[in-house]
Design an enzyme around this catalytic site. Structure first.
Site, PDB file in Angstrom:
ATOM      1  N   GLU A 425       0.830  -1.220   0.000  1.00 48.40           N
ATOM      2  CA  GLU A 425       0.000   0.000   0.000  1.00 48.40           C
ATOM      3  C   GLU A 425       0.859   1.263   0.000  1.00 48.40           C
ATOM      4  O   GLU A 425       0.604   2.199   0.758  1.00 48.40           O
ATOM      5  CB  GLU A 425      -0.953  -0.005   1.201  1.00 48.40           C
ATOM      6  N   GLU A 501      -4.215  -9.040   0.327  1.00 46.60           N
ATOM      7  CA  GLU A 501      -4.683  -8.763   1.693  1.00 46.60           C
ATOM      8  C   GLU A 501      -6.200  -8.650   1.656  1.00 46.60           C
ATOM      9  O   GLU A 501      -6.738  -7.860   0.888  1.00 46.60           O
ATOM     10  CB  GLU A 501      -4.039  -7.467   2.184  1.00 46.60           C
TER      11      GLU A 501
END
Ligand code: GAL
Length: 807
Positions: A425, A501
């Protein structure tokens, strides 16, 4: 150095319990665990690197050590609740040791598996260097600075974790992983000096390509003979080769060779077969250095349409993300604690681990190789653009290439690793410098390993994602956005897909909010409508998630539905310190785990077990103490049965079967105290029965040890679950009695916990409140054979004891 070798020598070191090291036997390499007998001081000191500094008043301890976990939780901790609300600061470590005169002609190196963070190391006052990144492993060659014979050597390490926040989760502080001292002949296999790949594998034969770095620390060039033998699991040679090379003085060379292994045994998650490459280095007919590299032979593919396959067979990646802390043990690595985590996950059907978001302890990778887990090995959570004030962005420019290369060099022989993730991220997904950085990282990885796909974990799930658009990623890996996943392939065509994720469901073990089928996505802002419960509890019916995520069932249903989805990594396998989400004090540990911080499974563990294994599962929830409630939502997870019938005090409440993609069955039943019974049946025959009874007042403690026999290694653990039961043996679901522990001398408490994310009780003490009827005592055996008796007492209740044998 290889961890196999480390292990053999670890045992020897522990037996000798020595502070004075022995000469490498007959010129052979000796690697000793360098964990014992350090001195520690919390706080900064002037001149503590000076060998003459007097450390007599410092605390004596063994590594691995995490000083943060010993501290008190504080609302004002600079780490914030996101970092676990525990203290950071500066700490110093010193170790004094002697080396025999016979080692004067050897090459000596010190290896740190991980120091959080900003470590600086001195030997005998000589500065060896600095490593800012707390998750990197590193080596210093210390030969020129050592004393031999009676003169002591002093190693000093300064650890600086003062500038906080520098992490979005709990980091721990200190020399929290193992330290090793290697004494090798002057001509030897270099640091992380072997690289093994198996580019062609079939059932008939495998090609094993091996590169070996030979390092010559002598002042003269040497003619060196390298004999490499591949050994199978029973130590039988399956291939061997000898090569001769000149190695210039003070230099290294790389020797490459290719082997053919006939009828190879393949490494898989079900049968993690490992070979060992044994490298024997001889210079001028003497001074043999022996170096062992465990490896595996396997092949895999990520297919755009069919997903992942291992050794030609489709395999859904059923993974979890984990942070590195071990609950009440903090960040201090312990092999048994890691192994236990993996045992619990394996039993649930999990077959993959993502090392979020940093290089893990090497022991975790060894265990994944041995126990059969696939690994997504991840390097960074941050690139150039900060997520917290003092995080890795400060070091990126100077260190990222070195840190990434070191991870690759250290880890690339592990058969378990099948994806390199170079970022989680990162902000650069949406920034102009993103494509340049990902191309550079790709080139760095490809220079060291061409056999595994490169990915990042992307939360920018849109066509504008600059990393995905750069073309530099081999897989499309996305985080969350589950509602978009059914059509993700249209958005990002042409590349295989993996859920890097997923989920981010929030659960407090043993706590239930009804109606069970109403899903809450907590807004993070306190005071916002629908904010988390005032007491900071989250329902364990799998009906709460972070607003960006999904419940466990929601996420798994989608990943299960599509063959092209290679699999998923649930956020997270275990609860971890920090990131309570929402971040309201006193919450200071996560709610995301399938298993709580104390290592006790939450109910949803059994949903996964019913889906991810062939085991016969029947798990009933919630508890059956609902005085004051009219109607209760009852759920059952089951497998290997056609239907489940529920009985309340002997009366059927109905038969239920999972329909469509349902993952559980449910009933709304009028509450009456007594007995709730579920019976699963297949073809009319009873498969399983599960009973929960209304519990009375707490009457006794019951101790359940995960293992009653421990090794006298000094680090072995028994995880003892404490149950608060009524007089009839029913778990009391709301019991929060304070439990005191005492134990005989041969062991000590490594930590206590109960999995409550808002408890401010310390972990390093001898008492703990029960939480929803349970708590955990982790007993560590001292390095002497004998017996440990752990006794638990609580006011008004019969005490309990458990006996552990240490051998
Ligand atoms: C993700 C992030 C994880 C963790 C998680 C919590 O966005 O990658 O590190 O913060 O959210 O839901």
């Amino acid at each position: 150095m290889t961890t196999l070798l480390k292990r053999c020598i670890l045992a020897a070191d522990l037996l000798l319990g020595m502070n004075s090291l022995h000469a490498a036997d007959g010129g052979h390499r000796g690697t000793v665990l360098f964990d014992r007998d350090w001195k520690f001081h919390l706080g900064n000191e002037n001149n503590a690197q000076d060998p003459a500094y007097n450390d007599a008043g410092w605390r004596k301890l063994d590594l691995p050590h995490d000083w943060s976990i010993e501290g008190a939780f504080s609302k004002d901790a600079p780490a914030t609740t996101g970092g676990g609300a525990l203290p950071g600061g500066i700490g110093w470590y010193r170790k004094t040791f002697t080396l025999p005169a016979a080692d004067q002609d050897k090459s000596i190196a010190i290896d740190f598996d991980g120091v959080y963070m900003n470590s600086e190391v001195w030997i005998n006052g000589h500065y060896l260097g600095k490593r800012p990144y707390g998750y990197s492993s590193f080596e210093y060659l210390i030969t020129p600075y050592l004393h031999y014979g009676a003169t002591p050597n002093v190693m000093a390490v300064k650890v600086n974790n003062d500038q906080q926040p520098n992490s979005r989760w709990y980091s721990g502080s200190g020399i929290y992983r193992h330290v090793w001292l290697t004494i090798a002949p002057k001509v030897h296999v270099g640091h992380w000096g072997t690289h093994i790949a198996t580019p062609e594998v079939s059932t008939q034969q495998a090609t094993v390509v091996m590169h070996t770095i030979l390092r010559n620390e002598d002042e003269q060039a040497k003619t060196v003979s390298l004999t490499t033998t591949l050994l199978d699991e029973s130590n039988k040679p399956v291939a061997a080769k000898t090569q001769q090379q000149q190695v210039p003085a003070g230099d290294s060379i790389t020797v490459s060779t290719t082997f053919t292994v006939k009828a190879p045994r393949l490494w898989s998650v079900d049968r993690p077969y490992r070979y060992t490459a044994q490298s024997v280095v001889t210079a001028a007919g003497q001074n043999a250095d022996t170096y062992k590299t465990p490896f595996g032979i396997r092949y895999f593919k990520f297919d755009v349409n069919k997903g992942f396959s291992l050794n030609g067979k489709p395999l859904k990646i059923l993974g979890v993300c984990n942070h590195h802390d071990l609950g009440s043990l903090g960040a201090a690595v312990n092999d048994r604690a890691l192994q236990r985590q993996l045992e619990l996950l394996k039993d649930m059907g999990c077959n993959a681990i993502r090392t979020s978001h940093n290089p893990p302890a090497p022991e975790l990778l060894d265990l994944c190789d041995k126990m059969g887990f696939i690994v997504m090995d991840e390097s960074f959570d941050i690139w150039k653009h900060a997520k917290t004030t003092y995080d890795y962005h400060l070091y990126w420019d100077e260190w990222h290439a070195r840190d990434l290369q070191d991870m690759l060099r250290r880890d690339r022989n592990h058969p378990s690793i099948i994806i390199w993730s170079v970022g989680n991220e990162v902000w650069e997904q949406g920034e102009d410098n993103g494509p340049g950085i990902i191309r550079e990282l790709r080139a760095l990885v490809r220079a060291m390993d061409t056999t595994r796909p490169i990915s990042t974990a992307n939360n920018g799930v849109d066509k504008g994602n600059k990393l995905i658009n750069s073309g530099a990623l081999d897989l499309t890996g996305t985080n969350y956005h589950e509602s978009m996943l059914d059509t993700i392939q249209q958005m990002f065509p042409g590349k295989p897909y993996i859920g890097t994720e997923n989920t981010s469901a929030l659960e407090t073990r043993g706590f239930y909010d009804m109606p069970a089928d109403s899903i809450r996505r907590w807004p993070l802002d306190k005071g916002a409508p629908g904010h988390m419960n005032e007491d900071l509890t989250c329902s364990a019916y799998d009906n709460v998630s972070a607003p960006w995520g999904a419940t466990h069932e929601e996420a798994w249903k989608i990943i299960k539905r599509h063959d092209y989805m290679s699999g998923m990594f649930v956020w997270t396998g275990f609860d971890y310190l920090g990131e309570p989400t929402p971040y309201d004090w006193p919450a200071h540990s996560s709610y995301f785990g399938i298993i709580d911080l104390a290592g006790i499974p939450k109910d949803v563990y059994y949903m996964y077990q019913s889906e991810w294994t062939n085991k016969t599962v029947l798990h009933l929830l919630p508890h059956w103490n609902w005085a004051g409630r009219d109607s209760v939502d009852v759920w059952a997870y089951y497998s290997n049965a056609d239907a489940v019938e529920l009985y309340v005090n002997g009366h059927s409440a109905g038969v239920r079967s999972k329909k469509g993609d349902e993952l559980h069955v449910s009933w709304k039943v009028a509450y009456q105290p007594g007995e709730l019974k579920a019976v699963s049946r297949k073809d009319g025959k009873v498969v399983r029965t599960e009973v929960i009874r209304t519990a009375g007042a707490p009457a006794k403690l019951v101790l359940v040890a995960d293992r009653n026999k421990l090794q006298a290694s000094g680090t072995d653990l028994s995880f003892v679950t404490v149950r608060v039961e009524d007089k009839d043996g029913n778990l009391v679901p709301d019991a929060d009695n304070l439990v005191h522990f005492s134990l005989t001398n041969n062991g000590f408490l490594a930590g206590v916990d109960n999995g409550n994310p808002v408890s401010l009780e310390p972990f390093k003490t001898s008492e703990r409140k029960a939480f929803h009827g349970k708590c955990m005592a982790i007993v560590q055996a001292r390095p002497q054979a004998g017996k440990i008796v752990l006794t638990a007492t609580a006011e008004g209740m019969a005490p309990a004891s458990v006996s552990l044998e240490v051998r």
